[in-house]
Write an enzyme that holds these catalytic residues in place. Structure first.
Site, PDB file in Angstrom:
ATOM      1  N   VAL A  33       0.899  -1.153   0.000  1.00  0.00           N
ATOM      2  CA  VAL A  33       0.000   0.000   0.000  1.00  0.00           C
ATOM      3  C   VAL A  33       0.938   1.204   0.000  1.00  0.00           C
ATOM      4  O   VAL A  33       1.452   1.587   1.027  1.00  0.00           O
ATOM      5  CB  VAL A  33      -0.893   0.026   1.249  1.00  0.00           C
ATOM      6  N   PRO A  34       1.165   1.764  -1.168  1.00  0.00           N
ATOM      7  CA  PRO A  34       2.308   2.670  -1.350  1.00  0.00           C
ATOM      8  C   PRO A  34       2.145   4.040  -0.706  1.00  0.00           C
ATOM      9  O   PRO A  34       2.061   5.052  -1.392  1.00  0.00           O
ATOM     10  CB  PRO A  34       2.431   2.776  -2.866  1.00  0.00           C
ATOM     11  N   CYS A  35       2.160   4.057   0.595  1.00  0.00           N
ATOM     12  CA  CYS A  35       2.064   5.350   1.265  1.00  0.00           C
ATOM     13  C   CYS A  35       3.315   6.177   0.999  1.00  0.00           C
ATOM     14  O   CYS A  35       3.304   7.379   1.207  1.00  0.00           O
ATOM     15  CB  CYS A  35       1.855   5.167   2.765  1.00  0.00           C
ATOM     16  N   HIS A  36       4.364   5.559   0.522  1.00  0.00           N
ATOM     17  CA  HIS A  36       5.578   6.327   0.258  1.00  0.00           C
ATOM     18  C   HIS A  36       5.442   7.171  -1.005  1.00  0.00           C
ATOM     19  O   HIS A  36       6.256   8.034  -1.248  1.00  0.00           O
ATOM     20  CB  HIS A  36       6.775   5.380   0.129  1.00  0.00           C
ATOM     21  N   ARG A  37       4.398   6.901  -1.808  1.00  0.00           N
ATOM     22  CA  ARG A  37       4.197   7.714  -3.005  1.00  0.00           C
ATOM     23  C   ARG A  37       3.306   8.912  -2.734  1.00  0.00           C
ATOM     24  O   ARG A  37       2.878   9.595  -3.659  1.00  0.00           O
ATOM     25  CB  ARG A  37       3.560   6.870  -4.121  1.00  0.00           C
TER      26      ARG A  37
END
Length: 155
Positions: free
Chosen positions: A122-126
DNA sequence: CATCAAAAACTCC
DNA sequence: GGAGTTTTTGATG
């Protein structure tokens, strides 16, 4: 789950991947060896490990294990929205808020990101702040910068 | 259980 | 810098 960047720790339920922890934050106690896991979970483990390696290498991931993240309806909406961000692109917290139909809930979106139990997949880094600033990251900003750099994004 | 207060990885003026 | 919006969480009655 060994990777080039350390040992990740994955938690599974009967329905899928529940939680994924970065190295160095290990909560020991109820880990299981691969031998005692069910065949189903062993299969998920393989998929998870392969996907993790691809992510860390900056490659596009085509296969993920089923995700069984628990959270409130609001949080799940945010996480669902984040999974739609293609690799190499970013969104701001405000854009996420608009995407789920609550344009003013930007602050709450930040909270939901912090509660995300499955980083990387779950790409919270994007997700960056509005002025293209890095914002924060639950397991350390170093990881966020590293993951973004792997995808060719500079902050 | 219902209610209230406080805080959050934000944004806009 | 400061005020504003939404949601979650923990304390209190």
């Amino acid at each position: 789950m060994p990777t080039d960047n350390g040992d990740f720790l994955a938690h599974y339920s009967e329905k899928g991947l529940v939680e994924l922890n970065f190295p160095g934050r290990h909560v020991n106690g109820d880990t299981q060896s691969k031998e005692t896991m069910s065949a189903e979970i062993r299969a998920w483990y393989q998929i998870t490990r392969a996907a993790l390696h691809k992510m860390l290498a900056g490659e596009r991931v085509d296969k993920l294990p089923p995700l069984d993240a628990t959270g409130t309806d609001f949080q799940k909406s945010v996480w669902r929205e984040m999974q739609k961000i293609p690799a190499g692109q970013t969104m701001s917290y405000g854009e996420i808020a608009r995407a789920i139909g609550k344009p003013k809930a930007v602050r709450a979106v930040g909270g939901a990101c912090g509660a995300n139990p499955i980083p990387v997949f779950v790409p919270c880094h994007r997700v960056l702040a509005a002025n293209n600033k890095i914002g924060g990251f639950s397991s350390g900003l170093d990881w966020k910068r590293k993951l973004l750099a792997r995808e060719g994004i500079n902050v």
